[in-house]
Design a protein around this motif. Structure first.
Motif, PDB file in Angstrom:
ATOM      1  N   ARG A  17       0.494  -1.008   0.000  1.00  0.00           N
ATOM      2  CA  ARG A  17       0.006  -0.079  -0.165  1.00  0.00           C
ATOM      3  C   ARG A  17       0.905   1.250  -0.297  1.00  0.00           C
ATOM      4  O   ARG A  17       1.968   1.127   0.737  1.00  0.00           O
ATOM      5  CB  ARG A  17      -1.250   0.000   1.840  1.00  0.00           C
ATOM      6  N   ARG A  18       0.573   2.072  -1.208  1.00  0.00           N
ATOM      7  CA  ARG A  18       1.437   3.637  -0.683  1.00  0.00           C
ATOM      8  C   ARG A  18       0.958   3.987   0.783  1.00  0.00           C
ATOM      9  O   ARG A  18       0.284   4.455   0.511  1.00  0.00           O
ATOM     10  CB  ARG A  18       0.214   4.053  -2.298  1.00  0.00           C
ATOM     11  N   VAL A  19       1.740   4.624   0.800  1.00  0.00           N
ATOM     12  CA  VAL A  19       1.731   5.571   2.069  1.00  0.00           C
ATOM     13  C   VAL A  19       2.609   6.925   2.114  1.00  0.00           C
ATOM     14  O   VAL A  19       2.615   7.633   2.794  1.00  0.00           O
ATOM     15  CB  VAL A  19       2.853   4.596   3.376  1.00  0.00           C
ATOM     16  N   SER A  20       3.181   6.875   0.716  1.00  0.00           N
ATOM     17  CA  SER A  20       3.718   8.432   0.355  1.00  0.00           C
ATOM     18  C   SER A  20       4.497   8.401  -1.205  1.00  0.00           C
ATOM     19  O   SER A  20       3.882   7.091  -1.429  1.00  0.00           O
ATOM     20  CB  SER A  20       5.306   8.668   1.009  1.00  0.00           C
ATOM     21  N   GLU A  21       4.593   9.386  -1.744  1.00  0.00           N
ATOM     22  CA  GLU A  21       4.774   9.390  -2.544  1.00  0.00           C
ATOM     23  C   GLU A  21       6.716   7.990  -2.736  1.00  0.00           C
ATOM     24  O   GLU A  21       6.592   7.705  -4.245  1.00  0.00           O
ATOM     25  CB  GLU A  21       5.483  10.518  -2.834  1.00  0.00           C
ATOM     26  N   THR A  22       7.189   8.552  -2.180  1.00  0.00           N
ATOM     27  CA  THR A  22       8.539   7.628  -1.972  1.00  0.00           C
ATOM     28  C   THR A  22       7.985   6.084  -1.280  1.00  0.00           C
ATOM     29  O   THR A  22       9.501   5.624  -1.378  1.00  0.00           O
ATOM     30  CB  THR A  22       9.739   8.214  -0.977  1.00  0.00           C
ATOM     31  N   ASP A  65       7.063  10.179  10.523  1.00  0.00           N
ATOM     32  CA  ASP A  65       5.066   9.728   9.964  1.00  0.00           C
ATOM     33  C   ASP A  65       4.950   8.049  10.099  1.00  0.00           C
ATOM     34  O   ASP A  65       6.147   7.615   9.675  1.00  0.00           O
ATOM     35  CB  ASP A  65       5.201  10.152   8.220  1.00  0.00           C
ATOM     36  N   ILE A  66       3.665   7.872  10.138  1.00  0.00           N
ATOM     37  CA  ILE A  66       3.472   6.100  10.819  1.00  0.00           C
ATOM     38  C   ILE A  66       2.884   6.623  10.352  1.00  0.00           C
ATOM     39  O   ILE A  66       0.927   6.797  10.822  1.00  0.00           O
ATOM     40  CB  ILE A  66       3.100   6.169  12.519  1.00  0.00           C
ATOM     41  N   VAL A  67       2.359   5.670   9.098  1.00  0.00           N
ATOM     42  CA  VAL A  67       1.103   5.096   8.576  1.00  0.00           C
ATOM     43  C   VAL A  67       0.687   3.360   8.964  1.00  0.00           C
ATOM     44  O   VAL A  67       1.190   2.530   9.120  1.00  0.00           O
ATOM     45  CB  VAL A  67       0.605   4.791   6.861  1.00  0.00           C
ATOM     46  N   VAL A  68      -0.531   3.920   9.622  1.00  0.00           N
ATOM     47  CA  VAL A  68      -1.145   2.422  10.520  1.00  0.00           C
ATOM     48  C   VAL A  68      -1.195   1.301   9.925  1.00  0.00           C
ATOM     49  O   VAL A  68      -2.174   1.070   8.912  1.00  0.00           O
ATOM     50  CB  VAL A  68      -2.836   2.522  11.628  1.00  0.00           C
ATOM     51  N   CYS A  72      16.700   6.130   0.764  1.00  0.00           N
ATOM     52  CA  CYS A  72      17.095   4.724   0.304  1.00  0.00           C
ATOM     53  C   CYS A  72      18.872   4.691   1.014  1.00  0.00           C
ATOM     54  O   CYS A  72      19.409   4.301  -0.391  1.00  0.00           O
ATOM     55  CB  CYS A  72      16.323   4.194  -0.504  1.00  0.00           C
ATOM     56  N   LEU A 108      13.809  10.133   0.426  1.00  0.00           N
ATOM     57  CA  LEU A 108      12.690   9.322   0.674  1.00  0.00           C
ATOM     58  C   LEU A 108      12.174  10.403   1.782  1.00  0.00           C
ATOM     59  O   LEU A 108      10.885  10.501   1.117  1.00  0.00           O
ATOM     60  CB  LEU A 108      12.646   8.772   1.745  1.00  0.00           C
ATOM     61  N   ASP A 109      12.299  11.488   1.459  1.00  0.00           N
ATOM     62  CA  ASP A 109      11.917  12.405   2.700  1.00  0.00           C
ATOM     63  C   ASP A 109      12.349  13.684   3.707  1.00  0.00           C
ATOM     64  O   ASP A 109      14.076  13.615   2.703  1.00  0.00           O
ATOM     65  CB  ASP A 109      11.309  12.281   4.045  1.00  0.00           C
TER      66      ASP A 109
END
Lengths: 90, 606, 705
Positions: free
Chosen positions: A4-9, A86-89, A65, A72-73
């Motif tokens: 699943r995408r969680v950001s552009e990168t 930044d944390i995506v569940v 990376c 990445l950011d």
């Protein structure tokens, strides 16, 4: 396992977080990931595009990376300040 | 609650928009002031009887929620003493306003003797009697030097202007006739809102209109909650640095999305400053809604329903929730702007975390209003006071599918614009040397941030030799237009006093470097612009999106041709090798490969 | 041979309309489809259709025509389809980015709908008309009082021009320098140099085209004119040729966006003048009609296939647009203000997800695929389908029977897409959509009048265009206007406007004069403009009582931004009393438009712009009025059917009439529908429609007994 995408990168699956540039895992999903990647710190006054009044204390952090070097950011920071997390569940 | 058929719902909803529109027109018409008409530094909204936001219009979006608090605070404070035809004035920042210059006029709307709604509006008044003219008072050390301030006072009682209140306020301000116009325009605006609202209620009946209002709010809440459910749960952080008089502060934000709620937690932000860059908690709330409305609710009616799923945590005594009597006059371009940017950044990150909404994500736009006020005797001998409207020009943040719009404005004010050079040269005794897009000011990225500009002015035909200007030094020390997903931040602001070298004969330098003289970066205070000296200002670009090494080399080549990106940046930042203006693909791949390895050199994590 | 006919043809986006005036008989109408991109062909088709209804050939008609008046969307079309010249811009060094920066976000949000404004992430500036690499700055500078601070660098200019023409291959040069409207010397020097280097290249100076303050809008205007370049010239030449071949060799007058005509030779030199000339003609037509009927305060509405347009005529005065836009480009030219929204006969009906509240437009099915009932492939129900479903349009009587409408298809589409999701019957849902459309249009008109400090109740409503007649009675009643007029020429109003217009030349001088100002100073500003105007009109064979000069002055309060163009009503040249009158007229106008207490008089008043409207008065063909007959419309009655009646809150029986059989003087009581060959007029309950001597339908409220 679907990613699943969680950001552009970055993307995640149930367990890991991956660099979208090379699909390599760079850490566990659901927790802060910046500790596991390459960080380059550049004083802001060395960056192009900044003005004469730029702070001589602040830095630009680039998180890349460790496998493919994709950026990445980024963060603007005073050196004593922690990373932004930044944390995506998953 | 009566259930309303979709036709009537549609008609009443459309009419409510028009009520706000017509009130805005009235506000602009009666005031005729440049800041209201050109800068669109205004807001008009409708509220329900309990003060909850019913219909928010365009203008400066920070005010929608604080005006709601203003209504609610008037309700609490005045209780039984609210009568038909009253108008209340409120501008105390610790009660609800953003800073004393942004004056709210709030009117109850009564139908058949019963309170049914409120209308509220604000303009940035000509002057409010602070230490410095125009309302920004960078040297104020507390709220007591920031001019007239009221937590709520009745200025019109049952349709009749209270002369004592009117005269007291005007007694305390510079340019009282201009402030009188500002106030009169707000009175007229509220009168129009009231008349049109009453006409609507007369036609459809209170029960039906109220049902539609309640339904609109419930619907907005349902729509936002549904959208939040479609976005991933998680937390995203951003941090904005700001400087006031050589001291650095930060606004830290952790935005948490869980289920159908969104929390903005500013814990970790600096303690409040002794300078007016602070903001109060109402201002912080307004500041976070300003990007939230257009980024998350672009197709949802902006009302209390959008506010319900949102929570803010702002610890007392911090720069985003300062305590009385802290100074706040610079809030709107200080902490509030930092809150705008921080919220824009975290919302952008959240949208970018979703496949479905990624194209709604954006890097930070126009992070900084530099708000320079000029004053002095003009070419015709009269007094001119005004803001350099370039502050409204802005720059768009990049999107995930396109570059940011150069000089593209800002998120908190969807309809901003700046004045023509000729308008300024006619009103102030100055001459522009240049005004152009600024190379390399857009944050680099796969998609670059929109460019900001640079400009310079010198005195011209000034009876006193020149003018003075007030500077609050925003955005020079730290970039504030954060990049997204690997994008770079947009460039910073700069304020440079050029002490002209009188030995030079060139009166028309068209760049900063060719303007002979000592270049002194300045930031905070009141400065003279005299003789042949110049004021140079450059303003921030928007943030970029994505890794600059992913930017299409053809685009970079065009950027260089177009003066958007320098040749040096093309190489160092974007990793593109150009051969007679065209990209050498093989060399570019090589260079990018080696530059990527260079990123890995700084391996140690903290 | 005698030439008794006047012919006027207006080329619109979809239709080309013609009016023929013949003495002693009612006007003759003609219509044909427009023929882009060679619009001139459609012109002959349209005149031909008028000739056919006169039972003569095109040549016979044209050989007896003494004057041909024309308006065309050809320049608008050039901009819209991006088919103009390649432009190079020469501008003041240091300000090359003016046209790229567009005063900040102004160029990004200009021309966007309210919805789009709330969604900034998805907005962009339109791609500019001048390529970024075709802009050159040269050293030169004029200041705010017109003093030349820096002479033009002629060598650099020559180089820049050679680079633009030789390397970049531009076809047209636009020149825009700061403050050139106060002193055009430097701009004119550029033209001289260009004439030396490349005389064949089209050149447009901002000081010629738009000598008003505001460098962004002025530069944009100059670029638009250069972009449209020779379009007007080429078009007019081809039209003249076609007309000559068909037997017409008389004068050709061309409509401008400010509502006046120019002789062809003049119009050919200024393509930008033709922008929006169609809607301008419409407003002129409305004013002319108002004059005939004795109405000086008119709200003119025009509903076509895609857009709904509104303009306001106050005390016989037409309003000029303050911030005109063509497509999404700002420009500054005298232009009649017409507000438009995306609501037309072809507007697609959709339902808002969640509420199922119906929406009308802004997407349109246009002429193709068109409304479902046209049977041309349209699958989404439109407002036209709604008109039919509520009984206003008769499937068998459309376009005089030339086309049968497919009721079944419209019914099925509407039921599936709109009625069923709403949980209503087709009739109920169609009625609902109609009411939403009427309410939204009514609200828009209300807002426009409020913006001008006006009250719709003081106005007469004129209803133009194909579809308006089916809505006007409804929203007109809602607005409580004095009465509603559906003109006989409603469907060809723009063509009617063409013959109601005069030759008009607009001149203006920018000069900021704070009061008190002596009348002599003002008269001195007008003298050179008057001299120029009289010479120009004399060249066009107008003199003496065929010339009318109108003065108007822009004034403002010194500390406020709003400027108002105030007509000079006193006799000119001005004397002290005339000056006083001008100032007091300004103050009255200001207070009326901007509200009570809105004027900060103590800051002083300034005059900022002096305008001269120079008219060559055209012989106006007389509208022939027929003798009124009796009141009883029975002879025209064709039957009854169920139609939407607002007062009944649903469908009820209404009487149907054939317009061709109605006689002047007939009074039709609502609820009723009148079918004309081209349009349909609906009269609601408690209204009556009276046919006047010109065959206009005048709709009034029934007087309470």
């Amino acid at each position: 396992m679907t990613m699943r995408r969680v950001s552009e990168t970055l993307c995640i699956d149930k367990e890991n977080i991956f660099c979208r540039g090379c699909d390599a895992p760079i850490g566990a999903a659901g927790v802060a990931w910046k500790a596991g990647v390459a960080v380059r710190v550049t004083p802001l006054d060395q960056l192009r595009g900044m003005g004469a009044g730029i702070s001589n204390k602040a830095v630009l952090r680039e998180f890349s990376c460790p496998h493919c070097g994709c950026l990445l950011d980024t963060e603007v920071a005073l050196p004593e300040d922690p990373f932004l997390d930044d944390i995506v569940v998953p | 609650m009566t259930s309303v058929d979709p036709i009537t719902f549609s008609i009443i909803r459309h009419r409510l928009f028009r009520v706000v529109e017509e009130a805005v027109i009235t506000l602009k018409h009666v005031s005729g002031s440049a800041i209201t008409n050109e800068g669109h530094d205004l807001m008009v909204s409708l509220y329900r009887a309990d003060g909850s936001l019913l219909m928010g219009g365009v203008g400066f979006l920070h005010h929608l929620t604080s005006a709601a608090e203003a209504c609610q605070s008037i309700v609490r404070r005045f209780g039984e003493d609210i009568e038909e035809g009253d108008i209340f004035l409120l501008n105390d920042p610790f009660t609800a306003a953003l800073h004393t210059s942004d004056v709210y006029l709030v009117s109850p709307i009564h139908h058949a003797g019963r309170l049914v709604a409120w209308s509220a509006c604000f303009v940035h008044v000509f002057d409010i009697g602070a230490m410095n003219p125009g309302g920004f008072a960078p040297d104020a050390q507390d709220i007591f030097s920031e001019g007239f301030s009221s937590p709520g006072i009745k200025i019109v009682s049952r349709g009749k202007l209270r002369q004592d209140v009117w005269e007291t306020i005007l007694n305390m301000v510079r340019g009282p006739e201009m402030v009188a116009l500002d106030l009169r325009s707000m009175i007229a605006c509220n009168n129009v809102a009231r008349e049109r609202m009453l006409a609507l209620i007369d036609k459809y009946g209170f029960a039906t209109v109220d049902s539609v209002c309640a339904a609109l709010i419930d619907r907005s809440e349902a729509q936002l909650r549904a959208r939040l459910l479609e976005l991933p749960d998680g937390q995203w952080q951003s941090r904005q640095y700001l400087t006031a008089k050589n001291k650095d502060y930060k606004v830290v934000l952790t935005m948490i999305k869980k289920g159908d709620t969104l929390t903005f937690d500013f814990t970790g932000s600096s303690p409040q400053s002794e300078h007016g860059v602070n903001c109060t908690k109402w201002a912080a709330l307004g500041g976070l809604f300003a990007p939230l409305f257009p980024l998350l609710c672009y197709d949802i009616v902006w009302n209390d329903g959008v506010i319900r799923p949102i929570t803010m945590i702002a610890p007392e005594g911090t720069i985003v929730n300062c305590t009385r009597p802290a100074p706040v006059s610079v809030a709107t371009v200080g902490a509030i702007q930092s809150v705008n940017n921080a919220a824009c950044a975290t919302i952008g990150k959240m949208l970018s975390a979703s496949e479905r909404f990624a194209d709604e994500a954006t890097a930070v736009w126009h992070a900084n209003h530099f708000a320079i006020f000029m004053f002095g005797r003009n070419q015709r001998g009269g007094l001119s006071i005004g803001i350099l409207t370039e502050t409204f020009a802005g720059a768009g943040g990049a999107r995930t599918f396109a570059d940011g719009v150069d000089v593209g404005g800002e998120i908190p004010n969807p309809i901003s614009r700046m004045a023509n050079v000729e308008t300024i040269e006619a009103t102030f005794p100055v001459r522009y040397l240049f005004r152009r897009r600024l190379e390399d000011s857009g944050g680099a990225g796969k998609f670059r941030g929109g460019l900001g500009c640079e400009m310079a002015i010198v005195p011209h035909d000034a009876p006193d030799g020149g003018i003075h200007y007030v500077l609050s030094g925003k955005g020079a020390a730290f970039p504030m237009s954060d990049g997204l997903g690997g994008g770079m931040p947009g460039g910073t602001n700069d304020y440079i006093w050029v002490h002209a070298d009188l030995d030079s004969n060139d009166l028309f330098p068209d760049t900063l470097s060719s303007f002979a003289g000592e270049k002194e970066p300045i930031s905070w205070g009141v400065f003279p612009l005299m003789g042949r000296d110049g004021l140079y200002v450059r303003w921030n670009g928007g943030g970029g999106v994505g890794d600059p090494f992913m930017r299409d080399p053809d685009k970079v080549a065009t950027d260089v041709l177009d003066g958007v990106v320098s040749r040096g940046a093309a190489r160092d930042v974007f990793g593109v090798v150009l051969d007679e203006g065209r990209p050498d693909r093989a060399a570019t791949d090589e260079l990018r490969k080696s530059l990527r390895i260079g990123r890995l050199a700084g391996r140690a994590a903290e | 041979m005698s030439r008794p006919f006047y012919v006027a043809t207006d080329v619109g986006g979809t239709c080309t309309d013609t009016i023929v005036f013949a003495p002693g008989r009612p006007v003759i109408l003609g219509k044909a489809l427009s023929t882009p991109p060679d619009f001139a062909n459609g012109v002959l088709d349209s005149i031909g259709s008028a000739a056919a209804s006169m039972r003569c050939s095109l040549e016979e008609l044209l050989r007896q025509t003494s004057l041909f008046v024309h308006g065309s969307t050809v320049v608008d079309n050039t901009i819209l389809t991006r088919s103009g010249a390649k432009v190079g811009l020469i501008t003041t060094r240091g300000f090359e980015d003016t046209i790229r920066i567009t005063r900040g976000a102004y160029g990004r949000w200009g021309g966007l709908t309210e919805e789009a404004l709330k969604h900034p992430v998805k907005t962009e500036r339109p791609p500019p008309l001048v390529a970024p690499d075709c802009i050159r700055g040269v050293a030169e500078r004029t200041d705010y009082k017109g003093a030349i601070l820096q002479e033009l660098d002629e060598e650099a200019t020559g180089e820049a021009l050679r680079a633009l023409i030789g390397d970049k291959k531009v076809d047209a040069i636009a020149v825009a320098f700061l403050w050139s409207f106060y002193n055009a010397d430097n701009e004119r020097k550029v033209r001289k140099i260009l004439q030396r280097i490349a005389p064949e290249v089209y050149c447009s100076l901002s000081s010629d085209i738009a000598p008003v303050p505001g460098e962004y809008e002025r530069t944009s205007t100059t670029i638009i004119n250069a972009y449209a370049g020779r379009v007007a010239k080429t078009y007019i030449a081809s039209l003249e040729k076609l007309l000559a071949e068909a037997g017409y060799d008389g004068p050709l007058m061309v409509m401008q966006g400010y509502g006046g005509l120019l002789p062809a030779a003049e119009a050919a030199e200024r393509s930008i003048g033709m922008l929006e000339c169609g809607p301008a003609a419409g407003v002129i037509g409305s004013r002319a009609l108002g004059k005939v009927l004795g109405d000086k305060d008119v709200i003119a509405t025009d509903m076509g296939g895609t857009t709904f347009k509104v303009s306001v005529i106050q005390d016989g005065e037409i309003e000029y647009a303050r911030e005109p836009l063509v497509d999404r480009f700002h420009y500054t030219q005298p232009k009649i203000e017409v507000v438009s929204i995306g609501a037309g006969g072809g507007s697609i009906i959709s339902l808002e997800p969640g509420t199922n509240a119906p929406r009308v437009g802004p997407r349109s099915a246009g002429a193709r695929p068109g409304p479902v009932c046209y049977g041309l492939g349209g699958e989404e129900p439109t407002l036209t389908d709604v008109f039919m479903l509520i009984g206003y349009m008769d499937p068998k009587v459309f376009l005089g029977g030339a086309m049968t409408l497919d009721h079944a298809a419209a019914y099925a589409s509407f039921e599936a897409k709109i009625a069923r999701p709403m949980g209503l019957s087709v009739e109920e849902a169609a009625v609902g959509v109609y009411r939403v459309a009427a309410a939204q249009i009514g609200d828009l008109i209300h807002q426009i009048t409020v913006e001008r400090g006006l009250d719709p109740r003081d106005f007469v409503l004129h209803s133009f265009g194909g579809s308006c007649g089916m809505l006007a009675a409804m929203f007109g009643a809602e607005l409580n206007v004095k009465r509603i007029v559906v003109p006989y020429t409603a469907s060809v109003n723009c063509a009617f406007g063409l013959v109601s217009a005069d030759i008009v030349h607009e001149y203006s001088t920018t000069k900021v004069l704070p009061l008190p100002v002596s009348p002599d100073t003002v008269n001195a500003v007008y003298e050179p403009m008057i001299e120029k105007a009289l010479a120009q009109l004399a060249k066009e064979s107008f003199s003496g009582d065929k010339v009318q000069l109108e003065w108007s002055v822009d004034l403002r309060y010194a500390r406020q931004v709003h400027e108002l163009t105030t007509p000079v009503k006193a006799s000119t040249p001005l004397d002290a009393a005339g000056m006083r009158r001008l100032v007091s007229d300004f103050e009255a106008l200001y207070e009326r438009k901007y509200g009570e207490g809105s004027a900060y008089r103590e800051a002083g008043i300034e005059m900022t712009q002096f305008r001269l409207t120079a008219r060559g008065l055209m012989q106006r063909p007389k509208l022939e009025a027929l003798e009124p007959g009796g009141v009883d419309p029975a002879a025209a009655r064709t039957g009854t059917r169920r139609i939407f009646v607002s007062a009944a809150n649903g469908m009820a029986e209404g009487t149907i009439y054939d317009f061709e059989k109605l006689r002047p003087g007939n009074v039709v009581a609502g609820p009723a529908v009148i079918h004309t060959p081209i349009t349909t007029i609906v009269i609601q309950a408690r209204q009556v429609g009276r046919l006047d001597g010109y065959r206009n339908v005048i709709i009034d409220r029934v007087q309470a007994a």
